[in-house]
Enzyme design. Sequence first.
Site, PDB file in Angstrom:
ATOM      1  N   SER A 152       0.789  -1.234   0.000  1.00 51.22           N
ATOM      2  CA  SER A 152       0.000   0.000   0.000  1.00 51.22           C
ATOM      3  C   SER A 152       0.817   1.278   0.000  1.00 51.22           C
ATOM      4  CB  SER A 152      -0.958   0.011   1.197  1.00 51.22           C
ATOM      5  OG  SER A 152      -2.019  -0.896   0.992  1.00 51.22           O
ATOM      6  N   LYS A 184       0.375   3.354  -3.017  1.00 55.65           N
ATOM      7  CA  LYS A 184      -0.787   4.234  -3.163  1.00 55.65           C
ATOM      8  C   LYS A 184      -0.397   5.710  -3.145  1.00 55.65           C
ATOM      9  CE  LYS A 184      -3.752   0.819  -0.883  1.00 55.65           C
ATOM     10  NZ  LYS A 184      -4.501   0.457   0.344  1.00 55.65           N
ATOM     11  N   TYR A 204      -4.261  -2.396  -9.807  1.00 52.07           N
ATOM     12  CA  TYR A 204      -4.084  -2.303  -8.351  1.00 52.07           C
ATOM     13  C   TYR A 204      -3.224  -3.449  -7.816  1.00 52.07           C
ATOM     14  CZ  TYR A 204      -5.151  -2.333  -3.389  1.00 52.07           C
ATOM     15  OH  TYR A 204      -5.039  -2.356  -2.025  1.00 52.07           O
ATOM     16  N   TYR A 231      -4.474   3.852   8.264  1.00 54.64           N
ATOM     17  CA  TYR A 231      -5.849   3.373   8.404  1.00 54.64           C
ATOM     18  C   TYR A 231      -6.411   3.694   9.791  1.00 54.64           C
ATOM     19  CZ  TYR A 231      -3.780   0.929   4.485  1.00 54.64           C
ATOM     20  OH  TYR A 231      -3.083   0.651   3.345  1.00 54.64           O
ATOM     21  N   VAL A 264       1.221  -3.768   3.968  1.00 58.32           N
ATOM     22  CA  VAL A 264       1.183  -5.051   4.672  1.00 58.32           C
ATOM     23  C   VAL A 264       2.394  -5.926   4.347  1.00 58.32           C
ATOM     24  CG1 VAL A 264      -1.315  -5.053   4.941  1.00 58.32           C
ATOM     25  CG2 VAL A 264      -0.288  -6.164   2.935  1.00 58.32           C
TER      26      VAL A 264
END
Length: 318
Positions: free
Chosen positions: A64, A67, A191, A243, A261
């Site tokens: 991630s 991103k 993605y 998050y 992760v």
Amino acid sequence: MTDLSRIVATIAADMARAEDRGRVADYIPGLARVDPNQFGIAIVTADGETHCAGDADTLFSIQSISKVFALTIALGKVGDGLWRRVGREPSGTAFNSIVQLEHESGVPRNPFVNAGAIVVADVNLAGHQPRETIGELLQFLRHLAEDDSVVIDDKVAQSERATGFRNAALANYMKSFGNLEHAVELALGVYFHQCAIAMNCRQLAKAGRFLMLDGVHPGSGRHVVSAARARRINALMLTCGHYDASGDFAYRVGFPGKSGVGGGIMAIVPGRASIAVWSPGLNTRGNSQLGTIALARLADATGWSIFRPAADRSPDAP
């Protein structure tokens, strides 16, 4: 003067002795096989110095963290029009939660939760085939890191695709609200492959330099993004980059960061440093356990924080 080489060496030695190393992301087969007994840290300072320790040159799946860079490209394509399709608020829920999409008509809370990143992938697909979109992101990262060896780990990408049922559900749900313009499988393909990009701490810290330097790439001296956009990307990293643990990270560490992760975290101290840490074991919130501890210790040892008064921000401040 702060001795960064000594600080990073001490942190790496402490992390090597840690007994509770968290748990690797075993729900993705390509990540389940990674040895948890690894830790790396790299810091690139505003004056161009690099300080590394531990497994800083070992490749890992950035997941991630990608991103941040995909968002940067999307903002370059559509500007603030992106915010009609993705929000800018903390989620307060897990990175792969579907709950808020139902209440908010298929508009993800921010670009760093999985749903938001899938919309960003859909934006970046416009006018391209998936292979071209991924190639654009790879070239961007190679440019930022000044390293053409940055690649995609195909085994991790296939693991993502084979086990990405929750992400497929998120994408289909957003498609039902008209918030994906391309076929679901195309957006998901982009993605999954961006999450499978492999980098090491040294490369990742270099890639983040434009965010510590008001949008300027130090190698070329040119703006990657405007100073205002760099500040806003950093703001999103601070409020949404971890998050439902973003508030705790801001409290403990005190500067913007984005986790993945795969066990990596990229963190930015505006005007001072771009940092990458990696240790594959995750805590209960899905963020690197030792990486988070290491960044908190780095903040304590250096005094770095975006919340310190301006008078305390001299390079030699304790």
